[in-house]
Design a protein around this motif. Sequence first.
Motif, mmCIF file in Angstrom:
data_model
loop_
_atom_site.group_PDB
_atom_site.id
_atom_site.type_symbol
_atom_site.label_atom_id
_atom_site.label_comp_id
_atom_site.label_asym_id
_atom_site.label_seq_id
_atom_site.Cartn_x
_atom_site.Cartn_y
_atom_site.Cartn_z
ATOM 1 N N ASN A 1 2.087 -8.354 -43.106
ATOM 2 C CA ASN A 1 1.349 -7.114 -42.872
ATOM 3 C C ASN A 1 1.124 -6.844 -41.392
ATOM 4 O OD1 ASN A 1 0.998 -6.049 -45.418
ATOM 5 N ND2 ASN A 1 -0.807 -7.320 -45.844
ATOM 6 N N LEU A 2 0.906 -7.931 -40.671
ATOM 7 C CA LEU A 2 0.568 -7.797 -39.254
ATOM 8 C C LEU A 2 1.803 -7.544 -38.378
ATOM 9 C CD1 LEU A 2 -1.961 -7.969 -37.475
ATOM 10 C CD2 LEU A 2 -1.478 -10.408 -37.175
ATOM 11 N N ASN A 3 2.942 -8.038 -38.783
ATOM 12 C CA ASN A 3 4.129 -8.002 -37.924
ATOM 13 C C ASN A 3 5.239 -7.184 -38.577
ATOM 14 O OD1 ASN A 3 3.342 -10.063 -35.701
ATOM 15 N ND2 ASN A 3 2.831 -11.079 -37.642
ATOM 16 N N CYS B 1 9.673 5.285 -23.333
ATOM 17 C CA CYS B 1 10.504 4.126 -23.634
ATOM 18 C C CYS B 1 9.970 3.534 -24.937
ATOM 19 C CB CYS B 1 10.420 3.094 -22.518
ATOM 20 S SG CYS B 1 11.318 1.585 -22.896
ATOM 21 N N HIS B 2 10.832 3.396 -25.915
ATOM 22 C CA HIS B 2 10.432 2.780 -27.176
ATOM 23 C C HIS B 2 10.807 1.304 -27.118
ATOM 24 C CE1 HIS B 2 11.128 2.549 -31.836
ATOM 25 N NE2 HIS B 2 10.178 1.745 -31.419
ATOM 26 N N LEU B 3 9.787 0.460 -26.972
ATOM 27 C CA LEU B 3 10.015 -0.986 -26.954
ATOM 28 C C LEU B 3 9.976 -1.479 -28.398
ATOM 29 C CD1 LEU B 3 10.367 -3.661 -25.452
ATOM 30 C CD2 LEU B 3 7.875 -3.775 -25.222
ATOM 31 N N HIS B 4 11.128 -1.851 -28.902
ATOM 32 C CA HIS B 4 11.233 -2.302 -30.295
ATOM 33 C C HIS B 4 11.197 -3.825 -30.280
ATOM 34 C CE1 HIS B 4 12.088 -1.833 -34.502
ATOM 35 N NE2 HIS B 4 13.217 -2.501 -34.443
ATOM 36 N N HIS C 1 10.278 -2.478 -39.381
ATOM 37 C CA HIS C 1 10.362 -1.175 -40.048
ATOM 38 C C HIS C 1 9.439 -0.131 -39.434
ATOM 39 C CE1 HIS C 1 7.328 -3.187 -42.645
ATOM 40 N NE2 HIS C 1 6.916 -1.987 -43.010
ATOM 41 N N GLY C 2 8.330 -0.560 -38.804
ATOM 42 C CA GLY C 2 7.455 0.404 -38.124
ATOM 43 C C GLY C 2 8.194 1.133 -37.006
ATOM 44 N N GLY C 3 9.019 0.416 -36.280
ATOM 45 C CA GLY C 3 9.777 1.021 -35.184
ATOM 46 C C GLY C 3 10.806 2.015 -35.675
ATOM 47 N N ILE D 1 5.332 3.506 -22.413
ATOM 48 C CA ILE D 1 6.059 2.559 -23.255
ATOM 49 C C ILE D 1 5.331 2.536 -24.595
ATOM 50 C CG2 ILE D 1 6.693 0.137 -23.601
ATOM 51 C CD1 ILE D 1 6.657 -0.173 -20.532
ATOM 52 N N THR D 2 6.065 2.769 -25.679
ATOM 53 C CA THR D 2 5.420 2.761 -26.994
ATOM 54 C C THR D 2 5.971 1.606 -27.825
ATOM 55 O OG1 THR D 2 7.047 4.424 -27.667
ATOM 56 C CG2 THR D 2 4.845 5.210 -27.127
ATOM 57 N N TRP D 3 5.074 1.014 -28.587
ATOM 58 C CA TRP D 3 5.454 -0.111 -29.454
ATOM 59 C C TRP D 3 4.706 0.020 -30.781
ATOM 60 C CZ3 TRP D 3 2.481 -5.296 -29.356
ATOM 61 C CH2 TRP D 3 3.023 -6.171 -30.316
ATOM 62 N N MET D 4 5.414 -0.094 -31.890
ATOM 63 C CA MET D 4 4.791 -0.067 -33.203
ATOM 64 C C MET D 4 4.602 -1.512 -33.658
ATOM 65 S SD MET D 4 4.505 3.137 -33.478
ATOM 66 C CE MET D 4 4.781 3.514 -31.743
ATOM 67 N N HIS D 5 3.375 -2.012 -33.507
ATOM 68 C CA HIS D 5 3.103 -3.402 -33.873
ATOM 69 C C HIS D 5 3.201 -3.547 -35.398
ATOM 70 C CE1 HIS D 5 1.101 -7.194 -34.431
ATOM 71 N NE2 HIS D 5 0.703 -7.302 -33.186
ATOM 72 N N THR D 6 2.602 -2.567 -36.088
ATOM 73 C CA THR D 6 2.667 -2.524 -37.554
ATOM 74 C C THR D 6 3.393 -1.243 -37.930
ATOM 75 O OG1 THR D 6 0.650 -1.232 -37.734
ATOM 76 C CG2 THR D 6 0.393 -3.628 -37.714
#
Length: 498
Positions: free
Chosen positions: A119-121, A98-101, A125-127, A74-79
């Motif tokens: 900046n943190l969240n 699985c891309h968890l957006h 757009h990172g996803g 499971i991948t997640w782009m936090h930033t």
Amino acid sequence: MNAPSPQIWFITGSQHLYGPEALKQVSANAAAVAHGLNDALDANIAFKPIVTTPEEIRKVCQEASSDDTCAGIITWMHTFSPAKMWISGLTALSKPICHLHTQFNRDIPWAEIDMDFMNLNQSAHGGREYGHMLTRLRIPRKVIVGHWEDEQVRADLGAWCAVATAWQEMRALRVVRFGDNMRYVAVTDGDKVEAERVFGMSVNTHGIGDLVAVMDGQSDTRVDQLCAEYADLYDLMPALHKGGERHASLRDAARIELGLEQFLREGGYGAFTDTFEDLHGMKQLPGIAAQRLMAKGFGFGGEGDWKHAALVRVMKVMSGNILESQTSFMEDYTYHFDPAGARCLGAHMLEICPSISGHKPRCEIHPLGIGGKEDPVRLVFDAATGPAINASLVDLGNRFRLLVNQVESVPMPKPMPKLPVARVLWDAKPDLQKAAAAWIHAGGAHHTGFSLKVSVEQMESLAEMAGIECVTIDESTDLRSFKQDLRLGEVYYGVRGI
Ligand code: MN
């Protein structure tokens, strides 16, 4: 057959642009999400340290690929995580994605929001940056959008984890065939070499004599014990009881079950086929044996049908609960063309899994009519009702197609006292006429994997993991566009060379 429980790795992408304090927070949030999901889901989700460089990304992708205990990521782009950093890792990855957006906070903190928060969240757009790269690399994946504490998001994630687990199972599945394909039958046959290349599963044959030898080796004590278990679990016909005139046939059936189970477990087989055309040395076709072994988690296909034997096993794993899988081998048997609503009666000569039963099964003995052997013992029941699917895996000569029909298992309008087999009555979506026409155009088999637990979406995910076509027939199916989809599939999957 034990339920496999591999890990799903939780991998969070970021970058070094925001400074060490921000990364510390990203790491803490990612751990909280991973642990929260692990606690909430019936899946083994393992938190992995966040990745911020191409080297870290490549390393974790290579580790996931080579680790047999990892079924997917499971991948997640936090930033924001610039996606050129992901090219080397993703092209080395051999596990499902699985891309968890999602994002850590559910709501925008209206009064407090400032640029540090922004900046943190940055998932929004990172996803997209990350998703662009997966699309550009032509990597199929599941995309789930929403807050990670949302019930629907968690349900979708859990369902996907079960598919990844089932795919891992299929990669290593061993299918054994007792006897060959039923003579002259087309759709149950196929290319076993290509199946191993595409799905990983191996399909091999044993002469029926190898099995008979194991059956004959079963002790009378174990046979007696199993007969007592039958009497305990099912409503036995009086003639089958101890002292009854057909009790010897029940003992023969128990001996077959014990031998089959020992053969399968010792060989590490997760699925099997048999055929009424090859029963040398056996007194009866396995009926209750095949039914109960399915209920224990083994896949089964009749008449040498190894593709559906494998599919039934994989769908049982996908159900998330191997012993309550509500999943069976199935066959479209006969129709009820009532103008008020056409129905299909599903059954098989004997081998329907009692995990789909709506009540305590009856254990009966009746003549079979084919095969020229003694009468087989079988479990007889009506299936439970509710939304269900029929799925078929077909070999089109140059590639495989997975075909799925959404159906509704409905109550039997009347009893069928003279029908001595387990059965299910379904309302096919969008209706029987369109569903059967679409199924036939798609080349689907008369055999299927039937499930009251597995969803159409899960089957689509499975096909994506295998890189094969998935064709679905549901409430929205229109025959003209369905046929056009089949034509487009010929081109698309032909070009991909699958
Ligand atoms: Mn059949």
